[in-house]
Scaffold this motif. Structure first.
Motif, mmCIF file in Angstrom:
data_model
loop_
_atom_site.group_PDB
_atom_site.id
_atom_site.type_symbol
_atom_site.label_atom_id
_atom_site.label_comp_id
_atom_site.label_asym_id
_atom_site.label_seq_id
_atom_site.Cartn_x
_atom_site.Cartn_y
_atom_site.Cartn_z
ATOM 1 N N ARG A 170 37.275 -1.469 57.958
ATOM 2 C CA ARG A 170 37.146 -1.499 56.498
ATOM 3 C C ARG A 170 35.688 -1.734 56.140
ATOM 4 O O ARG A 170 34.947 -2.327 56.922
ATOM 5 C CB ARG A 170 37.989 -2.629 55.919
ATOM 6 C CG ARG A 170 39.466 -2.407 56.113
ATOM 7 C CD ARG A 170 40.257 -3.535 55.529
ATOM 8 N NE ARG A 170 41.684 -3.208 55.616
ATOM 9 C CZ ARG A 170 42.632 -4.080 55.462
ATOM 10 N NH1 ARG A 170 42.354 -5.338 55.217
ATOM 11 N NH2 ARG A 170 43.890 -3.715 55.538
ATOM 12 N N PRO A 171 35.314 -1.317 54.933
ATOM 13 C CA PRO A 171 33.932 -1.585 54.510
ATOM 14 C C PRO A 171 33.730 -3.063 54.192
ATOM 15 O O PRO A 171 34.697 -3.780 53.889
ATOM 16 C CB PRO A 171 33.758 -0.729 53.253
ATOM 17 C CG PRO A 171 35.126 -0.367 52.810
ATOM 18 C CD PRO A 171 36.053 -0.530 53.978
ATOM 19 N N THR A 172 32.491 -3.523 54.270
ATOM 20 C CA THR A 172 32.200 -4.915 53.940
ATOM 21 C C THR A 172 32.430 -5.178 52.458
ATOM 22 O O THR A 172 32.822 -6.273 52.073
ATOM 23 C CB THR A 172 30.755 -5.284 54.320
ATOM 24 O OG1 THR A 172 29.879 -4.298 53.782
ATOM 25 C CG2 THR A 172 30.596 -5.341 55.825
ATOM 26 N N SER A 173 32.206 -4.173 51.618
ATOM 27 C CA SER A 173 32.528 -4.312 50.193
ATOM 28 C C SER A 173 33.272 -3.056 49.750
ATOM 29 O O SER A 173 32.869 -1.940 50.058
ATOM 30 C CB SER A 173 31.270 -4.526 49.352
ATOM 31 O OG SER A 173 30.394 -3.439 49.507
ATOM 32 N N VAL A 174 34.363 -3.260 49.034
ATOM 33 C CA VAL A 174 35.220 -2.165 48.584
ATOM 34 C C VAL A 174 34.543 -1.436 47.428
ATOM 35 O O VAL A 174 34.069 -2.088 46.481
ATOM 36 C CB VAL A 174 36.604 -2.710 48.159
ATOM 37 C CG1 VAL A 174 37.475 -1.606 47.597
ATOM 38 C CG2 VAL A 174 37.292 -3.387 49.335
ATOM 39 N N PRO A 175 34.480 -0.103 47.478
ATOM 40 C CA PRO A 175 33.877 0.659 46.373
ATOM 41 C C PRO A 175 34.631 0.424 45.056
ATOM 42 O O PRO A 175 35.840 0.164 45.046
ATOM 43 C CB PRO A 175 34.039 2.111 46.810
ATOM 44 C CG PRO A 175 34.307 2.061 48.270
ATOM 45 C CD PRO A 175 34.935 0.741 48.553
ATOM 46 N N THR A 176 33.931 0.535 43.934
ATOM 47 C CA THR A 176 34.525 0.255 42.627
ATOM 48 C C THR A 176 35.653 1.214 42.281
ATOM 49 O O THR A 176 36.579 0.844 41.553
ATOM 50 C CB THR A 176 33.456 0.288 41.511
ATOM 51 O OG1 THR A 176 32.769 1.541 41.584
ATOM 52 C CG2 THR A 176 32.485 -0.851 41.660
ATOM 53 N N GLN B 157 34.067 -3.754 59.400
ATOM 54 C CA GLN B 157 34.986 -4.884 59.493
ATOM 55 C C GLN B 157 36.338 -4.411 60.030
ATOM 56 O O GLN B 157 36.934 -3.503 59.473
ATOM 57 C CB GLN B 157 35.193 -5.521 58.107
ATOM 58 C CG GLN B 157 33.913 -5.973 57.441
ATOM 59 C CD GLN B 157 33.203 -7.034 58.244
ATOM 60 O OE1 GLN B 157 33.818 -7.998 58.679
ATOM 61 N NE2 GLN B 157 31.901 -6.855 58.442
ATOM 62 N N CYS C 209 39.299 1.858 50.973
ATOM 63 C CA CYS C 209 39.737 0.943 49.916
ATOM 64 C C CYS C 209 40.345 -0.342 50.456
ATOM 65 O O CYS C 209 40.694 -1.240 49.688
ATOM 66 C CB CYS C 209 40.729 1.647 48.985
ATOM 67 S SG CYS C 209 39.944 2.931 47.972
ATOM 68 N N GLN D 41 28.754 1.638 56.692
ATOM 69 C CA GLN D 41 29.551 1.085 55.599
ATOM 70 C C GLN D 41 30.941 0.608 56.034
ATOM 71 O O GLN D 41 31.669 0.053 55.235
ATOM 72 C CB GLN D 41 29.742 2.119 54.478
ATOM 73 C CG GLN D 41 28.554 2.256 53.559
ATOM 74 C CD GLN D 41 27.581 3.295 54.070
ATOM 75 O OE1 GLN D 41 27.974 4.246 54.726
ATOM 76 N NE2 GLN D 41 26.306 3.101 53.788
ATOM 77 N N CYS D 42 31.331 0.848 57.264
ATOM 78 C CA CYS D 42 32.701 0.523 57.666
ATOM 79 C C CYS D 42 32.680 -0.200 59.010
ATOM 80 O O CYS D 42 32.867 0.411 60.065
ATOM 81 C CB CYS D 42 33.517 1.809 57.735
ATOM 82 S SG CYS D 42 35.283 1.557 57.490
#
Length: 144
Positions: free
Chosen positions: A135-141, A107, A37, A104-105
């Motif tokens: 951290r992921p490039t885009s945070v899950p919803t 960064q 997150c 997915q992780c």
């Protein structure tokens, strides 16, 4: 008399091999995790990163620079260990994350660029480096 000569020869050989070289062993280890997150706190959604690459650079008491490469295991832990003469033991080190192979992780999290530390532990002891975070490039919803 022959037994005594053999025993004396054996004792002399043992003294030669154990005289002035004392070995020193050190170990450095740490963890690498994915902060899913990106909230800078480890929670149940976060997970370890297996196969993440970490570089550890150490300078010895004698001034030699040693460069180590380590990968995290199934528990997200990397380890670097070395046995050397006491006079050449580690003096100061820098550990830094190199890459995460988790798609997915990838960064690097804040404060995970590297850690410098003095290594003043006696032989047989280890130093634990604080956890490195990706951290992921885009945070899950579900995190928002």
């Amino acid at each position: 008399m022959e037994k005594q000569k053999t025993l004396m020869s054996l004792i002399l050989l043992l003294l030669l091999f154990t005289s002035d070289v004392s070995a020193w062993t050190g170990e450095i280890h740490g963890r690498v995790v994915c902060d899913v997150c990106g909230d800078s706190s480890l929670g149940p959604e976060d997970h370890i990163l297996e196969g993440a690459e970490v570089a550890v650079l150490c300078i010895t008491k004698s001034g030699e620079v040693l460069n180590y490469q380590a990968f995290t295991d199934a528990k997200g832990i990397y380890t670097v260990a070395e046995t050397m003469p006491e006079s050449d033991r580690w003096d100061a080190c820098l550990a830094r994350p190199i890459s995460s192979f988790h798609e997915q992780c990838t960064q690097l999290g804040e404060g995970s660029i590297g850690v410098k530390f003095s290594y003043n532990h006696p032989s047989g002891h280890s130093h634990t480096v604080r956890t490195f975070v990706y951290r992921p490039t885009s945070v899950p919803t579900y995190c928002i």
